[in-house]
Design a protein around this motif. Sequence first.
Motif, PDB file in Angstrom:
ATOM      1  N   TRP A  13       0.817  -1.212   0.000  1.00 25.68           N
ATOM      2  CA  TRP A  13       0.000   0.000   0.000  1.00 25.68           C
ATOM      3  C   TRP A  13       0.851   1.263   0.000  1.00 25.68           C
ATOM      4  O   TRP A  13       0.453   2.281  -0.588  1.00 25.68           O
ATOM      5  CB  TRP A  13      -0.967  -0.023   1.185  1.00 25.68           C
ATOM      6  CG  TRP A  13      -2.009  -1.091   1.004  1.00 25.68           C
ATOM      7  CD1 TRP A  13      -2.203  -2.193   1.775  1.00 25.68           C
ATOM      8  CD2 TRP A  13      -2.970  -1.171  -0.059  1.00 25.68           C
ATOM      9  NE1 TRP A  13      -3.225  -2.962   1.277  1.00 25.68           N
ATOM     10  CE2 TRP A  13      -3.714  -2.358   0.142  1.00 25.68           C
ATOM     11  CE3 TRP A  13      -3.267  -0.378  -1.160  1.00 25.68           C
ATOM     12  CZ2 TRP A  13      -4.736  -2.748  -0.709  1.00 25.68           C
ATOM     13  CZ3 TRP A  13      -4.294  -0.762  -2.018  1.00 25.68           C
ATOM     14  CH2 TRP A  13      -5.014  -1.934  -1.793  1.00 25.68           C
ATOM     15  N   GLU A  16       1.507   1.723  -3.584  1.00 25.76           N
ATOM     16  CA  GLU A  16       0.320   2.142  -4.335  1.00 25.76           C
ATOM     17  C   GLU A  16       0.001   3.610  -4.085  1.00 25.76           C
ATOM     18  O   GLU A  16      -0.326   4.351  -5.022  1.00 25.76           O
ATOM     19  CB  GLU A  16      -0.869   1.262  -3.938  1.00 25.76           C
ATOM     20  CG  GLU A  16      -2.089   1.406  -4.856  1.00 25.76           C
ATOM     21  CD  GLU A  16      -1.792   1.001  -6.289  1.00 25.76           C
ATOM     22  OE1 GLU A  16      -2.410   1.594  -7.200  1.00 25.76           O
ATOM     23  OE2 GLU A  16      -0.933   0.116  -6.507  1.00 25.76           O
ATOM     24  N   TRP A  17       0.086   4.041  -2.841  1.00 26.53           N
ATOM     25  CA  TRP A  17      -0.159   5.469  -2.544  1.00 26.53           C
ATOM     26  C   TRP A  17       0.831   6.350  -3.293  1.00 26.53           C
ATOM     27  O   TRP A  17       0.466   7.403  -3.819  1.00 26.53           O
ATOM     28  CB  TRP A  17      -0.031   5.736  -1.035  1.00 26.53           C
ATOM     29  CG  TRP A  17      -1.053   5.027  -0.190  1.00 26.53           C
ATOM     30  CD1 TRP A  17      -2.331   4.709  -0.537  1.00 26.53           C
ATOM     31  CD2 TRP A  17      -0.862   4.546   1.142  1.00 26.53           C
ATOM     32  NE1 TRP A  17      -2.958   4.059   0.506  1.00 26.53           N
ATOM     33  CE2 TRP A  17      -2.088   3.945   1.548  1.00 26.53           C
ATOM     34  CE3 TRP A  17       0.195   4.563   2.044  1.00 26.53           C
ATOM     35  CZ2 TRP A  17      -2.252   3.375   2.808  1.00 26.53           C
ATOM     36  CZ3 TRP A  17       0.033   3.998   3.294  1.00 26.53           C
ATOM     37  CH2 TRP A  17      -1.180   3.407   3.668  1.00 26.53           C
ATOM     38  N   GLN A  20       0.091   6.452  -7.139  1.00 25.65           N
ATOM     39  CA  GLN A  20      -1.090   7.239  -7.496  1.00 25.65           C
ATOM     40  C   GLN A  20      -0.987   8.697  -7.024  1.00 25.65           C
ATOM     41  O   GLN A  20      -1.907   9.479  -7.245  1.00 25.65           O
ATOM     42  CB  GLN A  20      -2.352   6.583  -6.922  1.00 25.65           C
ATOM     43  CG  GLN A  20      -2.625   5.209  -7.513  1.00 25.65           C
ATOM     44  CD  GLN A  20      -4.079   4.787  -7.361  1.00 25.65           C
ATOM     45  OE1 GLN A  20      -4.970   5.626  -7.294  1.00 25.65           O
ATOM     46  NE2 GLN A  20      -4.317   3.489  -7.325  1.00 25.65           N
ATOM     47  N   CYS A  22      -1.163  10.010  -4.085  1.00 26.45           N
ATOM     48  CA  CYS A  22      -2.312  10.305  -3.218  1.00 26.45           C
ATOM     49  C   CYS A  22      -2.112  11.527  -2.336  1.00 26.45           C
ATOM     50  O   CYS A  22      -3.080  12.199  -1.975  1.00 26.45           O
ATOM     51  CB  CYS A  22      -2.615   9.091  -2.336  1.00 26.45           C
ATOM     52  SG  CYS A  22      -3.264   7.678  -3.251  1.00 26.45           S
ATOM     53  N   GLU A 767      -6.536  -0.137   4.559  1.00 26.18           N
ATOM     54  CA  GLU A 767      -6.573  -0.220   3.092  1.00 26.18           C
ATOM     55  C   GLU A 767      -6.747  -1.660   2.628  1.00 26.18           C
ATOM     56  O   GLU A 767      -7.512  -1.954   1.695  1.00 26.18           O
ATOM     57  CB  GLU A 767      -5.285   0.379   2.536  1.00 26.18           C
ATOM     58  CG  GLU A 767      -5.335   0.791   1.083  1.00 26.18           C
ATOM     59  CD  GLU A 767      -6.143   2.062   0.831  1.00 26.18           C
ATOM     60  OE1 GLU A 767      -7.259   1.929   0.277  1.00 26.18           O
ATOM     61  OE2 GLU A 767      -5.668   3.164   1.165  1.00 26.18           O
ATOM     62  N   THR A 777     -11.815   0.766  -5.159  1.00 32.50           N
ATOM     63  CA  THR A 777     -11.205   2.092  -4.985  1.00 32.50           C
ATOM     64  C   THR A 777     -10.334   2.104  -3.739  1.00 32.50           C
ATOM     65  O   THR A 777     -10.532   1.313  -2.812  1.00 32.50           O
ATOM     66  CB  THR A 777     -12.299   3.162  -4.827  1.00 32.50           C
ATOM     67  OG1 THR A 777     -13.151   2.778  -3.745  1.00 32.50           O
ATOM     68  CG2 THR A 777     -13.125   3.283  -6.095  1.00 32.50           C
ATOM     69  N   LEU A 778      -9.376   3.040  -3.720  1.00 31.74           N
ATOM     70  CA  LEU A 778      -8.529   3.179  -2.543  1.00 31.74           C
ATOM     71  C   LEU A 778      -9.321   3.798  -1.398  1.00 31.74           C
ATOM     72  O   LEU A 778     -10.031   4.780  -1.582  1.00 31.74           O
ATOM     73  CB  LEU A 778      -7.329   4.070  -2.857  1.00 31.74           C
ATOM     74  CG  LEU A 778      -6.194   3.474  -3.687  1.00 31.74           C
ATOM     75  CD1 LEU A 778      -5.133   4.539  -3.949  1.00 31.74           C
ATOM     76  CD2 LEU A 778      -5.565   2.288  -2.985  1.00 31.74           C
ATOM     77  N   ASN A 781      -8.888   7.550  -0.506  1.00 31.62           N
ATOM     78  CA  ASN A 781      -9.632   8.560  -1.265  1.00 31.62           C
ATOM     79  C   ASN A 781     -11.103   8.633  -0.877  1.00 31.62           C
ATOM     80  O   ASN A 781     -11.862   9.395  -1.489  1.00 31.62           O
ATOM     81  CB  ASN A 781      -9.507   8.289  -2.767  1.00 31.62           C
ATOM     82  CG  ASN A 781      -8.086   8.501  -3.261  1.00 31.62           C
ATOM     83  OD1 ASN A 781      -7.361   9.347  -2.742  1.00 31.62           O
ATOM     84  ND2 ASN A 781      -7.673   7.723  -4.263  1.00 31.62           N
TER      85      ASN A 781
END
Length: 856
Positions: A13, A16-17, A20, A22, A767, A777-778, A781
């Motif tokens: 995660w 991934e953050w 993207q 975030c 998450e 979806t994350l 968000n």
Amino acid sequence: MSRYNVKETEAKWQGEWERQGCFTAREDASREKYYVLEMFPYPSGRIHMGHVRNYTIGDVIARYKRARGFNVLHPMGWDAFGLPAENAALEKKTHPAKWTRENIAAMRGQLKTMGLSIDWDREIATCDVEYYRHEQKMFLDFLKEGLAYRKESWVNWDPVDNTVLANEQVIDGRGWRTGALVEKRKLSQWFLKITAYADELLKGLDTLDRWPERVRLMQENWIGKSTGVRFRFDLVGRTDKLEVFTTRPDTLFGASFAAISANHPLAAELAAGNPALAEFIAECNRLGTSEEAIETAEKRGFDTGLRVVHPFDPSWELPVYVANFVLMEYGTGAIFGCPAHDQRDLDFARKYGLPVQPVVVPADADPATFVVGDEAYTGPGLLRNSRFLDGMEVEPAKQEVGKRLEEQGQGERTTQYRLRDWGVSRQRYWGCPIPVIHCESCGIVPVPEQDLPVVLPEDVTFDKPGNPLDHHPTWKHTSCPTCGKPAVRETDTFDTFIESSWYFARFCSPKAEDVAFTREAVDYWLSVDQYIGGIEHAVLHLLYSRFWTRAMKQCGYLNVEEPFAGLFTQGMVNHETYKDAGTGAWLAPTDIRKNDLGDYIRNDNDGPVTVGRVEKMSKSKKNVVDPAHIIGTYGADAARLFMLSDSPPERDLEWTEAGIDGAWRYINRLWRMVTESPVALPPAGAPKPDALGAKAETTRRQVHKAIAGISEDLEKFRFNKAVARVRELSNALAELDGTGEGEAWVLREGFEATVRLIAPMMPHLAEELWAQLGHATLLVNQPWPQADAGLVVEDSVTMAVQVNGKLRATLELPRDMAKDAAEQAALADPNVHRALEGKPVRKVIVVPNRVINVVV
């Protein structure tokens, strides 16, 4: 049972953050901003548990505010200049820049394992030329505005490090790093005129209602506004006068001596022909300049032989001493001593056999018998033994003395500040060069703006004592920008408090090249909405930042005065201490274990261990726990959870193995509860069933009460209470087996609510569970969950029933029950019926949802 794979999950995660973007922040005028900032770290090479607590708190706030719809700025940087890097260069035979950048890289990696919602694109290091070039420009602007100047002043000098030390760096008269006896020297130093803003800084504290009261009080005391009288004594046999400042002019008739600082011009004049006085002054200068050192030292003086005349009695003369407790930097460097009403004066008078005459006496005391013993009387009272002041209270007496001195042309009422101008010169290499040039013909010449930045040379050596810049063969040699003649650069560098006095503004636009930050960016992001850091920075860093912000405003950089609208000071992280029972040597937690009897023993030889007090984690006492080991073993979420759950965040926290084990067990329990639901859950987004069973309805109410309660807790930084509510909610969900009407749907709603509620605290677990619950979806968000107001309000209330004002029963009744129905329920209660004793009821008063009073 499925196993929660913490290492794989947290790495996944975090990646991934980052992929993207975030946490990338951008100005957006259509959204309300929220700027969260923790005090940035010094790059020592490893994060410690204090960092973990500080940045966990900040991250919870940042993630929560983001979920609430705010446009959040949450940056990170490095307070990278400072003497430790030079010391490391000496010890490790490396360059300060190399040592610093290696440490930054290591600590950045460690912080990233915590899963912090940092916008790493905004990362800054104060040792970067791109940063300090703007600092140099600001200094030159301050110089133009009269906010910077150079003068000779007395400083604390460390003869080993060969540098000036701040008062706070002098411990028991010795340098904080070297332990060398500190000397007092007079040097030409650069100063920033913080005193120009003394009154504004004081008044500004009233606007900081989201700062701890303790911190505001500490700053108020540091600024030290005091009203008093500045007046002049006539010196016997001389034409000059001795000027003093006092906040207690009412005590003038209790005076028994006058005293001057060891660095007062009169003391220097007298010492020129008096070797004994010169030696005494040298001793005073070895004491250092910190107020703590002066307060705790034995009060000593040297009788100069001079006398001054009392301003209200020409026949009354007072001896003049040079005293080691009088500061040249405060007032005029001279005082009169009233021993009965000032403890320092009293200690001094007792030592030298001077009179102690009480002139303020408690209103209920007999003036004829009131005496002062070992403790000065500083309370209220009436003036006695004071001629025209007798019978007055203290404040009117102060005004009367001031008025009479003004009428005599001998003094004036005035306001004084304890705050001194900020000396910013440091004789070291690893700091920001001060951008001025010294020319024999032109004097001090600012470096022209087009010639900025003045860059630190990299080819320095540390083989000689003192500042490497001062003995660099070429760097300091230049030509005067005004006349072109040979000149030398300023070789002092700035106090590192300067870098931390404006870094929060640079974060607003850290990539800006021609300016320190764009006006558009600072107008949007500043002030910092929530600043987080230790109480040890309550005065200097915060006060300097408040000054620097006002100075930047005066120079047109921005339009705010207070840098930090909200301040939170977290407690320290503590741990038990351990010693070898035989040798008394300190042992680390990793050096010991428990035997079968539960006693601590050494790992290497099974020797007995003495368990000491719980104290702040420190390398010297070895009671430190390595965050890297904890995160590697239990994961970041477990470390974060324990930091939040053990105690209120403003208090000290005791780190224990049992505590981190408990956090890890709870994470796994929550993982199993959600991933191994007792029944198949309806799909994500499934509508609420038409009917819910009683158990499902009760649990659903608990879910929404938890949402409301945890939201309030996070708003008010009650993180430990929020964690407790999460645990209560998970316990309630565990009671639901999913077989009753609507229970499976309520389980999904409860699981999703729990996962969203823990997201600021345990973001990786949240998450992963969000994905396990079928969401593509994350979670990061997703908006914050909203409590259904109808479910938060209780359906029933407990009402007291009184008979003639005395409590006779309590009833559980429906909320907002009709008055006549409530009256009937009260009269039907057996306890109320007995209390009536057959008497007729005159009336019944019903206060809705609170009390029923039966009158007979």
